[in-house]
Scaffold this active site. Structure first.
Site, mmCIF file in Angstrom:
data_model
loop_
_atom_site.group_PDB
_atom_site.id
_atom_site.type_symbol
_atom_site.label_atom_id
_atom_site.label_comp_id
_atom_site.label_asym_id
_atom_site.label_seq_id
_atom_site.Cartn_x
_atom_site.Cartn_y
_atom_site.Cartn_z
ATOM 1 N N CYS A 256 4.435 -3.494 15.773
ATOM 2 C CA CYS A 256 4.228 -3.164 14.360
ATOM 3 C C CYS A 256 3.622 -4.342 13.614
ATOM 4 O O CYS A 256 4.118 -5.454 13.712
ATOM 5 C CB CYS A 256 5.553 -2.753 13.726
ATOM 6 S SG CYS A 256 5.469 -2.537 11.939
ATOM 7 N N GLU B 184 0.819 -1.194 0.000
ATOM 8 C CA GLU B 184 0.000 0.000 0.000
ATOM 9 C C GLU B 184 0.851 1.239 0.000
ATOM 10 O O GLU B 184 1.987 1.236 0.463
ATOM 11 C CB GLU B 184 -0.892 0.026 1.243
ATOM 12 C CG GLU B 184 -2.143 -0.763 1.040
ATOM 13 C CD GLU B 184 -3.030 -0.733 2.256
ATOM 14 O OE1 GLU B 184 -2.780 0.104 3.150
ATOM 15 O OE2 GLU B 184 -3.958 -1.539 2.311
ATOM 16 N N CYS C 284 3.545 8.380 1.611
ATOM 17 C CA CYS C 284 4.215 7.402 2.469
ATOM 18 C C CYS C 284 4.545 6.180 1.611
ATOM 19 O O CYS C 284 3.658 5.536 1.063
ATOM 20 C CB CYS C 284 3.274 7.045 3.611
ATOM 21 S SG CYS C 284 3.980 5.863 4.742
ATOM 22 N N GLY D 10 8.628 -1.985 5.691
ATOM 23 C CA GLY D 10 10.029 -2.331 5.497
ATOM 24 C C GLY D 10 11.016 -1.394 6.149
ATOM 25 O O GLY D 10 10.674 -0.276 6.565
ATOM 26 N N CYS E 196 8.927 -7.231 6.518
ATOM 27 C CA CYS E 196 10.093 -6.655 7.202
ATOM 28 C C CYS E 196 10.704 -7.759 8.045
ATOM 29 O O CYS E 196 9.991 -8.605 8.575
ATOM 30 C CB CYS E 196 9.656 -5.484 8.086
ATOM 31 S SG CYS E 196 11.035 -4.615 8.864
ATOM 32 N N CYS F 47 0.688 4.542 7.939
ATOM 33 C CA CYS F 47 1.747 3.820 7.259
ATOM 34 C C CYS F 47 2.279 2.875 8.332
ATOM 35 O O CYS F 47 1.550 2.478 9.213
ATOM 36 C CB CYS F 47 2.882 4.713 6.830
ATOM 37 S SG CYS F 47 2.444 6.325 6.293
ATOM 38 N N CYS G 15 9.453 -5.635 15.096
ATOM 39 C CA CYS G 15 9.138 -4.740 16.217
ATOM 40 C C CYS G 15 7.791 -5.204 16.782
ATOM 41 O O CYS G 15 6.863 -5.487 16.021
ATOM 42 C CB CYS G 15 9.075 -3.295 15.745
ATOM 43 S SG CYS G 15 10.653 -2.758 15.075
#
Ligand code: SAH
Ligand code: SF4
Length: 413
Positions: A156, A129, A142, A214, A149, A388, A153
């Protein structure tokens, strides 16, 4: 693709668009010229028989058609001979990532779901996206650097997905091209007419934040090559002060990013003690806070006029105490810094919650009193924002929280 733009509907402020069925996806057969450097364009011209003495001039013409005019068809390139246009079209395309769906909010925020080919022929395509946040005097896009990724985290959503692959420079630049296509943001193109778009400045997409999916510094070369194209004054022309690269803290790459890319830097700090940061941003075990902040202190070009933004996601009862705020101020002393408090944007399955607004205000006040301007961005009357960071492959409505998180991340002073 069906595009449905309803900017006036009183009932709903987001319109979800029907997705194209995956079966219909055909991976591109010819390479696209989008994302090639001038030297690579010259090479591509050489490969189809353009004489060496003509390559540089022709590459410059292509550059202009691609990045100033936004040409989507070689036939538009009136400064080139018909023969050359036919030759180019026989071997190359000007394709950008395919738009699967587009969402347009009443406040002008737009979200595109893009389809990218798998790494190997025959593999399932991927989706990423890209979100556009307009304001009166700017429009921020964004952009993602990877599909998934590796960094996990804990707060996230992207971190819960495995890394599928790095994006190519063409796919990174392509996100900006798609946005400009849809907004009519090219020289000579008819501008999109919709509420919420910037009314000042000559660009709809004036700012870029590498804050999608990412870790950009784990896809260094592609991000660098893409951003050099984005910042080229004779092309897309977005100045380096209007491009921000966000890193979760790959300390050893920060100096290189400053030297070779030279954009504004944002650092996802999120905690002031190593113990907690190890948990929230596991990369901290490799590059602890002290090492990260040292790299920031030495970021090439950092000054009071070019401050580093420290992102701090507000997690209820985790990192949001007054003591944390005071420690944050102490840690950042001596570093030309801005602080961005990001309201946590929850996702299904997370155990974290966003701090209460009162707590965010308390935290913010301590930072404000230490001399940092408006560290949390309130909706300023207009509701707004989309997220984002945890971009996901679904075109759902943007929640108010998502909007708030995205607006904070768009870092619009
Ligand atoms: N990987 C890079 C850039 C992408 S994430 C980085 O980590 O900096 C962009 C920002 O969104 C980061 O500050 C990230 O920590 C934050 N973010 C991720 N998930 C979030 C969530 N659920 N709510 C609020 N912010 C989030
Ligand atoms: Fe990756 Fe950034 Fe999400 Fe961490 S916050 S998992 S580095 S995208």
């Amino acid at each position: 693709m069906t595009i449905l733009i309803d900017a006036t509907s009183p009932k709903t402020d987001d319109i979800a668009i029907e997705k194209t069925a995956l079966e219909r996806y055909v991976a591109p057969a010819k390479p696209s010229l989008v994302g090639l450097s001038r030297a690579a364009l010259a090479e591509a011209l050489g490969a189809i028989g353009v004489k060496p003495q003509q390559q540089k001039m022709r590459a410059q013409q292509l550059w202009h058609w691609l990045y100033v005019r936004g040409a989507q068809d070689f036939d538009q390139m009136s400064s080139m001979s018909k023969e050359l246009r036919i030759l180019l079209a026989a071997h190359y395309t000007l394709a950008r990532p395919e738009i699967v769906a587009e969402q347009v909010s009443i406040d002008g925020t737009r979200k595109w779901l893009l389809r990218l080919p798998g790494e190997h022929p025959g593999e399932q395509p991927h989706e990423v996206e890209c979100v556009y946040i307009p304001e009166t005097d700017r429009g921020t896009l964004c952009v993602s650097s990877q599909i998934g990724c590796t960094l996990n985290c804990s707060f996230c959503h992207t971190g819960t997905q495995r890394l599928v692959r790095n994006l190519t420079p063409g796919e990174i630049v392509g996100q900006i091209m798609v946005a400009r296509d849809r907004l009519g943001d090219w020289l000579g193109a008819p501008r999109a007419q919709a509420p919420g778009l910037p009314t000042q400045g000559d660009r709809c997409v004036s700012n870029i934040v590498m804050m999608g999916m990412g870790e950009p510094l784990y896809n260094f070369e592609a991000v660098r090559d893409a951003l050099l194209i984005v910042m080229d004054g004779d092309g897309l022309g977005i100045s380096r002060r209007r491009v921000t690269l966000s890193t979760s803290g790959v300390a050893p790459m920060i100096a290189r990013a400053g030297d070779e890319i030279g954009t504004m830097l944002a650092v996802s700090l999120h905690a002031v003690r190593n113990e907690l940061r190890n948990e929230l941003v596991p990369l901290n075990r490799k590059y602890p806070i002290e090492e990260l902040l040292n790299a920031c202190r030495n970021y090439p070009g950092v000054s009071n006029a070019r401050r580093i933004t420290f992102e701090y996601v507000m997690l209820k009862g985790v990192n949001d105490s007054a003591a944390d705020a005071k420690e944050l101020v102490r840690l950042l002393a001596g570093i030309p810094a801005k602080i961005n408090l990001i309201p946590f944007n929850p996702w299904p399955g997370t155990t974290y919650e966003c701090s209460d607004w009162e707590q965010i205000e308390k935290f913010s006040e301590i930072i404000f009193n230490a001399g940092y301007a408006s560290p949390v961005r309130t909706p300023r009357g207009r509701d707004i924002l989309a997220a984002c960071g945890q971009l996901k492959s679904a075109t759902e409505k943007l929640s108010a929280r998502e909007r708030l998180a995205l607006r904070a991340m768009a870092m619009t002073d």
